[in-house]
Design a protein around this motif. Structure first.
Motif, short mmCIF file in Angstrom:
data_model
loop_
_atom_site.label_atom_id
_atom_site.label_comp_id
_atom_site.label_asym_id
_atom_site.label_seq_id
_atom_site.Cartn_x
_atom_site.Cartn_y
_atom_site.Cartn_z
N ALA A 168 -7.61 1.49 4.01
CA ALA A 168 -6.38 0.94 3.45
C ALA A 168 -5.80 -0.14 4.36
O ALA A 168 -5.30 -1.18 3.88
N LYS A 169 -5.85 0.08 5.66
CA LYS A 169 -5.36 -0.93 6.60
C LYS A 169 -6.21 -2.19 6.50
O LYS A 169 -5.69 -3.32 6.49
N TRP A 170 -7.51 -2.01 6.48
CA TRP A 170 -8.45 -3.13 6.32
C TRP A 170 -8.11 -3.93 5.06
O TRP A 170 -8.00 -5.16 5.07
N HIS A 171 -7.96 -3.22 3.93
CA HIS A 171 -7.68 -3.89 2.65
C HIS A 171 -6.35 -4.63 2.69
O HIS A 171 -6.23 -5.75 2.17
N ALA A 172 -5.33 -4.01 3.29
CA ALA A 172 -4.01 -4.63 3.33
C ALA A 172 -4.02 -5.92 4.13
O ALA A 172 -3.49 -6.95 3.70
N VAL A 173 -4.62 -5.88 5.30
CA VAL A 173 -4.69 -7.09 6.13
C VAL A 173 -5.50 -8.17 5.43
O VAL A 173 -5.13 -9.35 5.43
N SER A 174 -6.59 -7.79 4.79
CA SER A 174 -7.43 -8.78 4.12
C SER A 174 -6.70 -9.39 2.93
O SER A 174 -6.87 -10.59 2.65
N GLN A 175 -5.89 -8.61 2.24
CA GLN A 175 -5.14 -9.17 1.12
C GLN A 175 -4.17 -10.24 1.59
O GLN A 175 -4.02 -11.30 0.97
N LYS A 176 -3.51 -9.99 2.71
CA LYS A 176 -2.60 -10.98 3.28
C LYS A 176 -3.35 -12.24 3.71
O LYS A 176 -2.94 -13.38 3.40
N VAL A 321 0.29 0.50 1.27
CA VAL A 321 1.66 -0.03 1.18
C VAL A 321 2.31 -0.06 2.56
O VAL A 321 2.97 -1.04 2.93
N ASP A 322 2.15 1.01 3.33
CA ASP A 322 2.74 1.05 4.67
C ASP A 322 2.24 -0.09 5.54
O ASP A 322 3.01 -0.71 6.29
N THR A 323 0.95 -0.39 5.45
CA THR A 323 0.38 -1.46 6.27
C THR A 323 0.88 -2.82 5.82
O THR A 323 1.21 -3.68 6.65
N LEU A 324 0.95 -3.05 4.51
CA LEU A 324 1.49 -4.32 4.01
C LEU A 324 2.91 -4.54 4.53
O LEU A 324 3.26 -5.65 4.96
N SER A 329 3.72 -8.51 4.82
CA SER A 329 3.13 -9.14 3.64
C SER A 329 4.04 -8.95 2.43
O SER A 329 4.60 -7.87 2.22
N GLN A 330 4.14 -9.99 1.62
CA GLN A 330 4.91 -9.92 0.38
C GLN A 330 4.00 -9.72 -0.82
O GLN A 330 4.42 -9.87 -1.96
#
Length: 404
Positions: A168-176, A321-324, A329-330
Motif C-alpha cells: 500500500a505504501k509503494w502504491h501510494a507513493v507511486s500514485q503521487k 490512504v494513511d500513506t497518501l 498527496s491530493q
C-alpha cells in the motif's frame, strides 16, 4: 537433491569466478587492495521459486589491509542453456526493468518516505548491475539476515498484513509520482503478458479448456460452464489487456499505480512478521487493483481469499490512504465500494488467475513436482474444486457474470 533446484542453476557459469567477484567488491567497497581468497557457488533458489532468470548464491571470503571478511551474495543473470526459456528471456526487457527499479525508482520511493519519517525498506541493496557484456545483477543475500521464503505452507495473517501494508505504501507513493514525475515510469511498460511468445505457452492456452472440463464434471459447477465457454477465444487477450491498460487504453475510471507485477508468495521474504519484496523484473504501471488481485491468488491462502477477503481489502486501503495523507498527496483515494467496483471492472484478470494460476499455486504448495506437466491432475484436486465453487458463488452474487 538436484531435483530441488532449477536444472539451469546446477552448474555455475564460467565467468562467475574469483576475478569477477574481486572486481565487483573492489568497486562496491572502494578498496583497491581487496583479494578474494575463497569462493563457493550454489543454487540460490528452489525449483518453482522463479522463472525469468537463473540465480546463484556466492559465499565469498576476501582480505583487505583491515583483515579477513566474508560476504554472501545473490547473483541473478540470464540462462546459458538454450531452449524456450532462454529464447523468451533473450528478447525481453526484464533486466532493463529491474535495473531501473533498483537504481532509480525504488530509491526515489524510499526518499519520499524518509522525508515524512517513514523508514520502510522496499528492497535489498543492489551491489552490482550490468547489461553488457552480460545481463547480471548482484544483491546482498537476505538469508544470513534472517529472512526466508515461505514454502509448503500458507502465510500467516500477520505476514499478509506486513506485505499488504508495504504494498500500500509503494502504491501510494507511486500514485503521487505518476502525477508529479511521470517520466520516472516511461520505461516500465512491460508486464508478464509482454514476455516474448508468453501468451502462446501451453500452460496458458490449455488452462481454460481444462477448467471448463472440470466444471462440466462437477454437478454443482455446471451452471457456470456457459460463462467460461464464452471466454474460450479471448480470455488470455483480455487478461493481457488488463495488465497493459495504462499504456494502451487508459480509462478515466481507473486508478493507476506502479504494480509490482509478480506479487506472489515466492517473491516475498519474511523475518518474523516483517517482509522484503524481491524480483521487480515485471514491474509496470497498471490498475491499482491488479497487484491485490494477484496477491489474492498467488500469496493469500484459502481463508484470506474467502472469508477474510473484505477485511484484507479494508486493511490495504487504510494503509494506502494513511500513506497518501502522510506524503501530502491530493490524489483520489478509493472507498471500499469503489475498490470493489474496480475489481469487477478487471474481472477477466481475476478469471485468468482463478482458471490458470491458482491451480498451479495450490500444486506448488502441496510440493507437487513440476505441476505444469500435470495440468489435468491439478484441476481434479479436491481443495481446488471446493475453493472454485466458493469463489464462483461469490462472483455470481457480486455480478461478475452479468456482462459475460
Amino acid at each position: 537433491m538436484s531435483s530441488q533446484y532449477n536444472p539451469d542453476e546446477l552448474e555455475a557459469l564460467e565467468w562467475l569466478n574469483a576475478e569477477f567477484f574481486t572486481d565487483l567488491l573492489k568497486q562496491h567497497e572502494n578498496v583497491p587492495e581487496l583479494i578474494v581468497t575463497d569462493l563457493k557457488l550454489s543454487p540460490a533458489s528452489s525449483q518453482g521459486d522463479h522463472y525469468a532468470s537463473v540465480m546463484f548464491r556466492a559465499a565469498v571470503e576476501y582480505t583487505t589491509l583491515k583483515g579477513t571478511f566474508s560476504k554472501s551474495l545473490i547473483i541473478k543473470t540470464m540462462p546459458k542453456q538454450g531452449g524456450q526459456k532462454k529464447q523468451m528471456l533473450d528478447d525481453s526487457h526484464i533486466f532493463h526493468t529491474e535495473i531501473a527499479m533498483y537504481t532509480k525508482v525504488l530509491p526515489k520511493f524510499e526518499e519520499i518516505l524518509r522525508k515524512v519519517g517513514d523508514n520502510t525498506r522496499l528492497c535489498v541493496p543492489c551491489v552490482y548491475h550490468s547489461l553488457e557484456p552480460r545481463q547480471v545483477m548482484v544483491f546482498d543475500d537476505l538469508v544470513p539476515q534472517g529472512y526466508q521464503v515461505i514454502r509448503e505452507r500458507s502465510a500467516t495473517i500477520d505476514e499478509i498484513h506486513a506485505a499488504l501494508e508495504k504494498l500500500a505504501k509503494w502504491h501510494a507513493v507511486s500514485q503521487k509520482l505518476l502525477k508529479d514525475q511521470p517520466e520516472l515510469f516511461h520505461k516500465l511498460q512491460y508486464n508478464l503478458s509482454t514476455l516474448p511468445n508468453f501468451l502462446n505457452k501451453s500452460f496458458l492456452t490449455n488452462a481454460l479448456p481444462n477448467f471448463i472440463y472440470m466444471l462440466n464434471e462437477r454437478e454443482s459447477l455446471q451452471k457456470y460452464k456457459k460463462y467460461f465457454d464464452s471466454m474460450r477465444k479471448d480470455l488470455i487477450q483480455k487478461w493481457a489487456d488488463s495488465l497493459g491498460e495504462y499504456h494502451k487504453n487508459p480509462r478515466d475510471s481507473s486508478l493507476y499505480v506502479l504494480c509490482h507485477g509478480d506479487f506472489h508468495i515466492r517473491n516475498l521474504m519474511f523475518k518474523d512478521n516483517s517482509c522484503m519484496f524481491i524480483d521487480f523484473q515485471l514491474s509496470h504501471v497498471g490498475p491499482l487493483v491488479n497487484d491485490f488481485l494477484y496477491a489474492m491468488y498467488m500469496f493469500f491462502g484459502p481463508e484470506e481469499r474467502g472469508s477474510r477477503r473484505d477485511e484484507l481489502i479494508t486493511y490495504y486501503l487504510q494503509a494506502f490512504v494513511d500513506t497518501l495523507q502522510k506524503i501530502g498527496s491530493q490524489a483520489k483515494t478509493p472507498s471500499f465500494e469503489e475498490f470493489q467496483s474496480q475489481l469487477i471492472d478487471n474481472k477477466y484478470n481475476e478469471f485468468m488467475l482463478l482458471t490458470t494460476f491458482l491451480p498451479i499455486q495450490i500444486a506448488f504448495r502441496k510440493n507437487a513436482i513440476d505441476p505444469l506437466r500435470r495440468r489435468t491432475n491439478m484441476y481434479n484436486d479436491k481443495d481446488y474444486q471446493e475453493e472454485v465453487e466458493y469463489l464462483l458463488n461469490r462472483m455470481h452474487q457480486l455480478g461478475y457474470f452479468k456482462e459475460v
